[in-house]
Design a protein around this motif. Structure first.
Motif, PDB file in Angstrom:
ATOM      1  N   CYS A 202       0.848  -1.192   0.000  1.00 33.90           N
ATOM      2  CA  CYS A 202       0.000   0.000   0.000  1.00 33.90           C
ATOM      3  C   CYS A 202       0.880   1.237   0.000  1.00 33.90           C
ATOM      4  O   CYS A 202       1.893   1.285   0.706  1.00 33.90           O
ATOM      5  N   LEU A 254      -5.009   1.405  10.210  1.00 29.56           N
ATOM      6  CA  LEU A 254      -3.974   2.434  10.194  1.00 29.56           C
ATOM      7  C   LEU A 254      -3.584   2.775  11.626  1.00 29.56           C
ATOM      8  O   LEU A 254      -4.450   2.983  12.479  1.00 29.56           O
ATOM      9  N   ILE A 335       0.217   0.906   7.855  1.00 33.52           N
ATOM     10  CA  ILE A 335      -0.962   0.128   7.466  1.00 33.52           C
ATOM     11  C   ILE A 335      -0.658  -1.356   7.646  1.00 33.52           C
ATOM     12  O   ILE A 335       0.391  -1.845   7.240  1.00 33.52           O
TER      13      ILE A 335
END
Length: 338
Positions: A202, A254, A335
């Motif tokens: 990500c 997160l 993340i």
């Protein structure tokens, strides 16, 4: 009456032998460092808890070091003991693993020469090299224990992108008998570093730093420790997230990593000792730095993307009026799979 005093003198002797620990002749351990580089996992199915990579790497660094063993005449075998400060992980496949970060455990095997010539899993406790010659006591002899070994990797949970570590995995001590206590100084110390990369990745804000500008604030408005300056409105900002090899409707989370202020662990330290920064979710719940339980959950869309809304505001850490000038603070958004 005459008396005769006879003095009997008896001479007795005994042969004393003694043994003690071995120590590096330099007075300091010999340092071995092995960097295995990057292990790339190409199969997404392997990115899960319980994945095991036996003998993933073998190190052979070379280099020896003089060691002096305390004893009375000579000795045959050296008995090796290892110690580590790493937290203990799981035991499996004949190996004791140790935790090096939130995602990885490692197990090591150290090469033992003597007459054995084997890789022996650590930790060791008075393990003999079964040497077949007798070096003199209190005389420096070259050793190389620690220069060669094997490394196995174990994933404790799935992760995104990459994870790295650098750690002292063990220290090696030696004695001339199995019952002697180890000395205060290790013969050698082995540290290992490396990186593991997985296909799932990500990217936050297209890889660019998210900048939050609070504008101009009045020093006099910072009146109460732990509170925002008078009249301040939280700064709201969006964080775009683009993931690959993740898929749709995947639950992620997160968290925030940063140096907290000494006074308030939920606030990020700035370069002004009187000012800290708090970050919250869109509802105003504070994200505590470095707390794995302080999270913002989110779900990827059909393209594997998402957007998270955060808020931030400064607080007074001391109740004192901060010095005038620009202040900055830095945090890392992380993340993980939920």
């Amino acid at each position: 009456m005459a008396k005769l005093f006879v003095l009997f003198v008896m001479s007795m002797w005994c042969a004393l032998s003694w043994a003690g620990p071995c120590a590096p002749a330099s007075g300091s351990p010999y340092i071995y460092h092995y960097d295995y580089g990057t292990k790339t996992i190409t199969n997404p199915d392997e990115n899960k808890a319980g994945t095991f990579y036996p003998d993933a790497y073998t190190w052979n660094l070379g280099g020896d070091y003089p060691v002096t063993c305390s004893c009375s005449a000579s000795y045959t075998s050296t008995y090796f003991t290892t110690t580590t400060t790493l937290p203990m992980g799981h035991y499996g496949n004949g190996l004791q693993f140790f935790k090096v970060n939130d995602y990885l455990e490692v197990a090591t095997e150290v090469y033992i020469a003597g007459t054995l010539h084997i890789y022996k899993p650590t930790p060791l406790t008075a393990f003999s090299n079964q040497q077949n010659w007798s070096p003199a006591c209190n005389t420096p002899i070259n050793y190389s224990t620690g220069s060669s070994g094997k490394l196995s990797l174990y994933l404790t949970k799935s992760f995104i992108g990459s994870t790295s570590f650098s750690a002292t995995v063990f220290s090696i001590y030696g004695t001339t008998t199995p019952n002697d206590p180890i000395g205060p100084v290790a013969l050698s110390v082995v540290s290992i570093s490396g990186n593991v990369v997985v296909p799932q990745n990500c990217v936050i804000n297209a890889g660019q730093t998210v900048v939050v500008d609070f504008g101009t604030l009045l020093s006099a408005d910072f009146k109460t420790a732990g509170q925002k300056p008078n009249g301040f409105t939280d700064k709201s900002f969006n964080v775009p997230i683009k993931c690959t090899n993740i898929g749709a409707s995947v639950n992620l989370k997160l968290t925030i990593q940063a140096t907290p202020t000494p006074q308030y662990t939920q606030a990020i330290a700035s370069d002004n000792p009187d000012v800290g920064i708090e970050v919250t979710n869109s509802q105003g719940t504070v994200l505590t730095p470095n707390d794995i339980n302080s999270i913002i959950p989110f779900i990827t869309d059909s393209s594997g993307n998402a957007e998270v809304t955060l808020k931030a505001y400064p607080i007074s850490t001391t109740g004192k009026a901060p010095a005038e000038g620009v202040f900055t603070a830095l945090a890392t958004l992380r993340i993980d799979f939920a």
